[in-house]
Design a protein around this motif. Structure first.
Motif, mmCIF file in Angstrom:
data_model
loop_
_atom_site.group_PDB
_atom_site.id
_atom_site.type_symbol
_atom_site.label_atom_id
_atom_site.label_comp_id
_atom_site.label_asym_id
_atom_site.label_seq_id
_atom_site.Cartn_x
_atom_site.Cartn_y
_atom_site.Cartn_z
ATOM 1 N N THR A 73 21.593 -7.360 70.440
ATOM 2 C CA THR A 73 20.200 -6.938 70.337
ATOM 3 C C THR A 73 19.198 -7.902 70.951
ATOM 4 O O THR A 73 18.026 -7.548 71.090
ATOM 5 N N HIS A 74 19.630 -9.093 71.310
ATOM 6 C CA HIS A 74 18.706 -10.003 71.996
ATOM 7 C C HIS A 74 19.497 -11.094 72.688
ATOM 8 O O HIS A 74 20.219 -11.857 72.043
ATOM 9 N N ASP A 102 16.325 -10.038 77.758
ATOM 10 C CA ASP A 102 14.993 -10.470 78.192
ATOM 11 C C ASP A 102 15.203 -11.433 79.359
ATOM 12 O O ASP A 102 15.648 -12.560 79.150
ATOM 13 N N GLN A 132 14.216 -5.632 78.621
ATOM 14 C CA GLN A 132 12.894 -5.779 78.031
ATOM 15 C C GLN A 132 11.981 -6.497 79.025
ATOM 16 O O GLN A 132 12.444 -7.310 79.844
ATOM 17 N N GLU A 168 10.568 -10.689 73.474
ATOM 18 C CA GLU A 168 10.152 -11.616 72.416
ATOM 19 C C GLU A 168 8.797 -12.264 72.693
ATOM 20 O O GLU A 168 8.608 -12.910 73.712
ATOM 21 N N HIS A 193 7.864 -0.532 71.263
ATOM 22 C CA HIS A 193 8.710 -1.589 70.707
ATOM 23 C C HIS A 193 8.271 -2.956 71.236
ATOM 24 O O HIS A 193 8.113 -3.155 72.446
ATOM 25 N N ASP A 195 9.424 -7.081 70.577
ATOM 26 C CA ASP A 195 10.330 -8.031 69.929
ATOM 27 C C ASP A 195 9.575 -9.271 69.467
ATOM 28 O O ASP A 195 8.644 -9.741 70.138
ATOM 29 N N HIS A 197 9.390 -13.369 67.772
ATOM 30 C CA HIS A 197 9.898 -14.738 67.918
ATOM 31 C C HIS A 197 8.906 -15.625 67.185
ATOM 32 O O HIS A 197 7.902 -16.048 67.739
ATOM 33 N N THR A 216 10.939 -7.032 65.408
ATOM 34 C CA THR A 216 12.222 -7.721 65.211
ATOM 35 C C THR A 216 12.018 -9.230 65.154
ATOM 36 O O THR A 216 11.000 -9.753 65.595
ATOM 37 N N HIS A 218 14.584 -12.832 65.610
ATOM 38 C CA HIS A 218 15.899 -13.465 65.759
ATOM 39 C C HIS A 218 15.839 -14.966 65.501
ATOM 40 O O HIS A 218 16.843 -15.658 65.668
ATOM 41 N N CYS A 265 22.938 -10.725 67.309
ATOM 42 C CA CYS A 265 22.575 -11.103 68.678
ATOM 43 C C CYS A 265 23.139 -12.477 68.996
ATOM 44 O O CYS A 265 23.511 -13.242 68.105
ATOM 45 N N PHE A 309 16.235 -0.321 67.636
ATOM 46 C CA PHE A 309 15.623 -0.267 68.972
ATOM 47 C C PHE A 309 15.396 1.163 69.459
ATOM 48 O O PHE A 309 15.114 1.373 70.636
#
Length: 564
Positions: A73-74, A102, A132, A168, A193, A195, A197, A216, A218, A265, A309
């Motif tokens: 997922t990342h 990313d 992304q 992110e 969407h 992401d 961070h 999200t 991570h 991830c 996602f």
């Protein structure tokens, strides 16, 4: 018949399926049961399960357990040190059928062209690479990158089939304090969407950050941190990279109750680590070994990731879903025996049939030629800010050590594990050189240097010898970037990464072998870290607390300012 009609006819059994997987048992992610019956596939789509089907091609999976393909997922594919095509070949056979990447590493070097390269590559890989759009190029104003992406440049990249949203958003202070540039980027994806961070963010600051529509996270490194973020509606992505290892800390949170809201991830994982331990397959094995319910582990690896996602077409072995399927001997071992991505069986022949997009970002290292004197560290007081490494984390400690001044210079002191760290600007912008101290490498002699230096990807170098640091940094210009280990003026090991100074043009097996030699060379200098090169790379990332260094100087990340 239309494609739609064909799928319906094959699902009903009125026409033979294109492919059938026969003899295995389906691991049902709804109930945890093992289901009998064929899996019928039309093109890239599952059209039937739990029944008998005829097909043009029957694939025997007798004795195997069939699970949905895994979704990372990342991640930053650049951190695997190979191109997207070699990454596909490296982890696809391990069961990864979707990678949500990313490409901000290459974007920090060559801008939009780097993202377009990934978009084009995604059209030809066996796995489905979702690209992304990078939100923070550069990550902050406290570094010199090779490019900048503002809202208009990001908007121009929207619309590609691989896109899911905004990658992110690392500049969390910019979000919380409503920086104009940050607001413009977030507005582009409002309702879509985005992401997250936001390491260690909590309380009202976290509320404000999530209120921007960020979904999200991570960067949670403790169960307490992850729980607050779950309670506030974020999907928590458990990360286990080559440096950032959070699985053991977050594993106690992953249960059948929380699994719908937790995913897996890798963020940054290199071929040596993948070869020795694995990728998402390793995470699944380790979670189950630590006591996570098997159903929860496999949900996090696929169905929960798809839901997080908005990928409604995958994550489950069921009619209408994308034919991403992994055949295992056992759920506990997570040992892929056959992988299907989009209805295509992942084989050497299938990899060989791909169209390869030419690489970009050649000759990107435009650093000044440095000499030993460039690595002197001047100061007028003995008290010194020192970066303290936490092995297995990208968080660092802000230490203070007394270091004597001799001839206007604070020299490395290997006996105290206080060694020089330097960042040399390599994009041809200003020739900046910043120096400081780091503790935790264990290095006793020589130097190691790298152009993998998150996220600006200038030259990062650590050493006990200024002469060796100069040799190492200059060698990186000769090989178009990469990793170098030097002792007594001689290069002990190196790996060229000519694609933007980040990725090799060689097969992943060659890169894996080179990393073994580099690790051995670093160990010969006294280095005690398992992943010294990626650990070094994160010492220059000024969005991760507490103390970092960029080409502009030492950065107090907590205060979000350069130390004068």
């Amino acid at each position: 018949m239309s494609t739609l009609e064909t799928r319906i006819a094959q699902g009903k059994g009125d026409a033979p399926a294109d492919k059938v997987l026969r003899g295995g048992k389906i691991f049902d992610l709804m109930t945890g049961e093992l289901l009998d019956g064929d899996i019928a596939i039309c093109g890239d789509t599952i059209v039937g399960i739990m029944d008998s089907y005829d097909a043009a091609e029957v694939i025997d999976v007798t004795g195997l357990i069939l699970v949905p393909g895994f979704i990372d997922t990342h991640l930053h594919i650049e951190s695997s040190l190979v191109t997207p095509f070699e990454f596909d070949r490296c982890v696809g056979p391990r069961g990864v059928t979707t990678a949500i990447c990313d490409p901000h590493e290459i974007a920090n070097v060559i801008g939009s062209d780097g993202i377009r390269y990934f978009q084009q590559a995604s059209e030809h890989t066996l796995m489905d690479i979702k690209v992304q759009l990078s939100s923070c190029v550069p990550s902050t104003h406290m570094e010199t990158a090779g490019a900048e992406l503002h809202a208009p440049e990001i908007a121009a990249l929207k619309g590609h089939a691989s896109g899911l949203g905004l990658a992110e958003f690392m500049n969390y202070p910019g979000v919380i304090f409503r920086d104009t540039g940050c607001m413009e980027k977030l507005a582009l994806f409002e309702g879509g969407h985005i992401d997250g961070h936001c390491p260690l963010l909590t309380g009202k600051d976290l509320n404000a950050y999530i209120s921007a529509g960020i979904r999200t996270e991570h960067e949670a490194t403790s169960a307490e941190e992850a729980l607050e973020k779950l309670r506030k509606g974020m999907r928590v992505l458990i990360r286990e990279g080559s440096v950032s290892k959070d699985l053991h800390a977050l594993q106690p949170l992953l249960s059948e109750r929380t699994a719908p809201y937790m995913c897996l991830c890798t963020d940054d994982r290199n071929p040596l680590d993948i070869g020795e331990h694995g990728h998402l397959d390793y995470m699944i094995r380790e979670l189950i070994r630590l006591g996570t319910p098997t159903l929860a582990a496999y949900r996090a690896a696929s169905l929960s990731a798809a839901e997080a996602f908005g990928l409604k077409d995958r994550g489950q072995i069921a009619p209408g879903k994308r034919a991403d399927i992994v055949a295992l001997r056992s759920l506990e071992a997570c040992d892929a025996q056959m992988v299907m991505a989009g209805g295509v069986v992942v084989t050497d022949a299938a990899f060989a049939a791909r169209q390869i997009v030419p690489p970009v970002g050649r000759r990107s290292v435009k650093a000044p030629t440095v000499s030993a004197t460039d690595f002197r560290h001047r100061g007028n007081k003995v008290e010194t800010d020192v970066i303290g490494i936490r092995e297995g984390q990208i968080l660092t400690d802000h230490l203070h050590e007394d270091i004597e001044i001799a001839d206007g210079d604070k020299r490395p002191d290997p006996a105290r594990d206080l060694i020089r760290i330097a960042v040399v600007e390599r994009h041809g912008k200003n020739g900046n050189i910043a120096t400081g101290f780091v503790k935790g490498f264990g290095l006793k002699a020589g130097a190691i240097a790298s152009t993998v230096c998150h996220d600006h990807h200038n030259i990062a170098c650590v050493g006990a010898s200024y002469d060796d640091m100069a040799v190492a940094a200059n060698r990186l210009s000769d090989i178009e970037g990469g990793f170098v280990v030097v002792k007594d003026g001689a290069v002990l090991a190196e790996l060229a990464l000519p694609v933007a100074g980040l990725m090799s043009l060689e097969p992943f097996e060659v890169v894996r072998d080179a990393l073994e030699q580099l690790r051995a060379a670093a160990t010969s200098l006294g280095v005690t870290l398992e992943e010294p090169f990626l650990q070094l790379a994160f010492l220059a990332l000024p969005v991760i607390p507490a103390l970092k260094i960029t080409d502009r100087g030492m950065v107090d990340v907590v205060k979000f300012e350069i130390i004068s």
